[in-house]
Design a protein around this motif. Structure first.
Motif, PDB file in Angstrom:
ATOM      1  N   ILE A  62       0.839  -1.192   0.000  1.00 38.69           N
ATOM      2  CA  ILE A  62       0.000   0.000   0.000  1.00 38.69           C
ATOM      3  C   ILE A  62       0.877   1.246   0.000  1.00 38.69           C
ATOM      4  O   ILE A  62       2.008   1.226   0.480  1.00 38.69           O
ATOM      5  N   GLU A  63       0.325   2.310  -0.545  1.00 36.10           N
ATOM      6  CA  GLU A  63       1.051   3.572  -0.548  1.00 36.10           C
ATOM      7  C   GLU A  63       0.833   4.264   0.798  1.00 36.10           C
ATOM      8  O   GLU A  63      -0.297   4.376   1.273  1.00 36.10           O
ATOM      9  N   LYS A  64       1.932   4.689   1.411  1.00 29.56           N
ATOM     10  CA  LYS A  64       1.891   5.305   2.735  1.00 29.56           C
ATOM     11  C   LYS A  64       2.559   6.670   2.691  1.00 29.56           C
ATOM     12  O   LYS A  64       3.345   6.956   1.793  1.00 29.56           O
ATOM     13  N   VAL A  65       2.243   7.479   3.696  1.00 35.36           N
ATOM     14  CA  VAL A  65       2.998   8.695   3.952  1.00 35.36           C
ATOM     15  C   VAL A  65       3.498   8.617   5.392  1.00 35.36           C
ATOM     16  O   VAL A  65       2.806   8.109   6.271  1.00 35.36           O
ATOM     17  N   ARG A  66       4.724   9.070   5.594  1.00 36.71           N
ATOM     18  CA  ARG A  66       5.287   9.192   6.949  1.00 36.71           C
ATOM     19  C   ARG A  66       5.270  10.677   7.281  1.00 36.71           C
ATOM     20  O   ARG A  66       5.664  11.508   6.472  1.00 36.71           O
ATOM     21  N   MET A  67       4.788  10.974   8.479  1.00 39.67           N
ATOM     22  CA  MET A  67       4.683  12.361   8.922  1.00 39.67           C
ATOM     23  C   MET A  67       5.444  12.519  10.232  1.00 39.67           C
ATOM     24  O   MET A  67       5.570  11.567  11.003  1.00 39.67           O
ATOM     25  N   GLU A  68       5.911  13.734  10.454  1.00 32.67           N
ATOM     26  CA  GLU A  68       6.739  13.997  11.631  1.00 32.67           C
ATOM     27  C   GLU A  68       6.350  15.341  12.224  1.00 32.67           C
ATOM     28  O   GLU A  68       5.949  16.258  11.503  1.00 32.67           O
ATOM     29  N   LYS A  69       6.500  15.442  13.547  1.00 30.07           N
ATOM     30  CA  LYS A  69       6.199  16.685  14.257  1.00 30.07           C
ATOM     31  C   LYS A  69       7.260  16.921  15.318  1.00 30.07           C
ATOM     32  O   LYS A  69       7.599  16.009  16.071  1.00 30.07           O
ATOM     33  N   GLN A  70       7.744  18.145  15.373  1.00 25.89           N
ATOM     34  CA  GLN A  70       8.661  18.543  16.441  1.00 25.89           C
ATOM     35  C   GLN A  70       7.832  18.773  17.697  1.00 25.89           C
ATOM     36  O   GLN A  70       6.866  19.554  17.679  1.00 25.89           O
ATOM     37  N   LEU A  71       8.181  18.100  18.784  1.00 24.01           N
ATOM     38  CA  LEU A  71       7.445  18.262  20.040  1.00 24.01           C
ATOM     39  C   LEU A  71       8.073  19.391  20.840  1.00 24.01           C
ATOM     40  O   LEU A  71       9.296  19.536  20.860  1.00 24.01           O
ATOM     41  N   VAL A  72       7.235  20.175  21.497  1.00 25.41           N
ATOM     42  CA  VAL A  72       7.725  21.301  22.286  1.00 25.41           C
ATOM     43  C   VAL A  72       7.140  21.221  23.682  1.00 25.41           C
ATOM     44  O   VAL A  72       6.076  20.646  23.902  1.00 25.41           O
TER      45      VAL A  72
END
Length: 171
Positions: free
Chosen positions: A157-167
């Motif tokens: 399956i086609e996926k996206v990986r996402m990221e977030k800087q935590l503060v």
């Protein structure tokens, strides 16, 4: 709605209910990616997928954060142990777009931050526009898009990986 929302750790005894909730959430937005050859094959694939969710909940129950209100399960989220990776975030279809997902996401992010990570990472199906928009509103950006094999679905399956800087936030 969120005034009486309770967050707590999951119990292994409720793995079947948590698995059914996750399956219902998945089914409400992603059912179309299963392309069986017959109605019987569809039923078998759906039953196998629901069972996979339940087995995951048995194995991961200590890492699952549950949202409930008045004893009713509204959703749950989980992260991989010793990792900044959010593996799951599911909200019952009848309770979506009411803040439950946001509350769960923030709780899992806090767990990740307390574990010493300053970034959280997750993946979702590339066709799940609702999830991608939700995560983008919550500060996630796409860092990768590609094809991966899904053991649960038994297909690529086609996926996206996402990221977030935590503060750190002051309370």
């Amino acid at each position: 709605m969120l005034d009486d929302l309770t967050l707590r750790r999951a119990s292994i005894a409720e793995a079947d209910k948590l698995g059914r909730l996750a399956f219902a959430s998945w089914d409400s937005s992603m059912r179309h990616i299963i392309n069986p050859e017959s109605d019987d094959a569809l039923a078998a694939e759906r039953a196998a997928l629901e069972l996979s969710f339940q087995l995951f909940c048995i194995n991961a129950s200590p890492a699952i954060t549950v949202a409930e209100k008045d004893g009713a399960l509204l959703g749950w989220g989980a992260r991989e142990p010793m990792s900044a990776y959010i593996s799951d975030l599911w909200v019952a279809p009848g309770h979506q777009r009411q803040g439950v997902g946001r509350t769960l996401l923030h709780a899992v992010e806090q767990d990740i931050f307390r574990a010493g990570y300053d970034v959280s990472v997750l993946e979702t199906h590339a066709e799940n526009g609702g999830a991608i928009r939700f995560y983008a509103r919550e500060g996630y950006g796409i860092i990768w898009r590609g094809v991966k094999f899904s053991r649960m679905l038994g297909q690529r399956i086609e996926k996206v990986r996402m990221e977030k800087q935590l503060v750190v936030t002051a309370h």
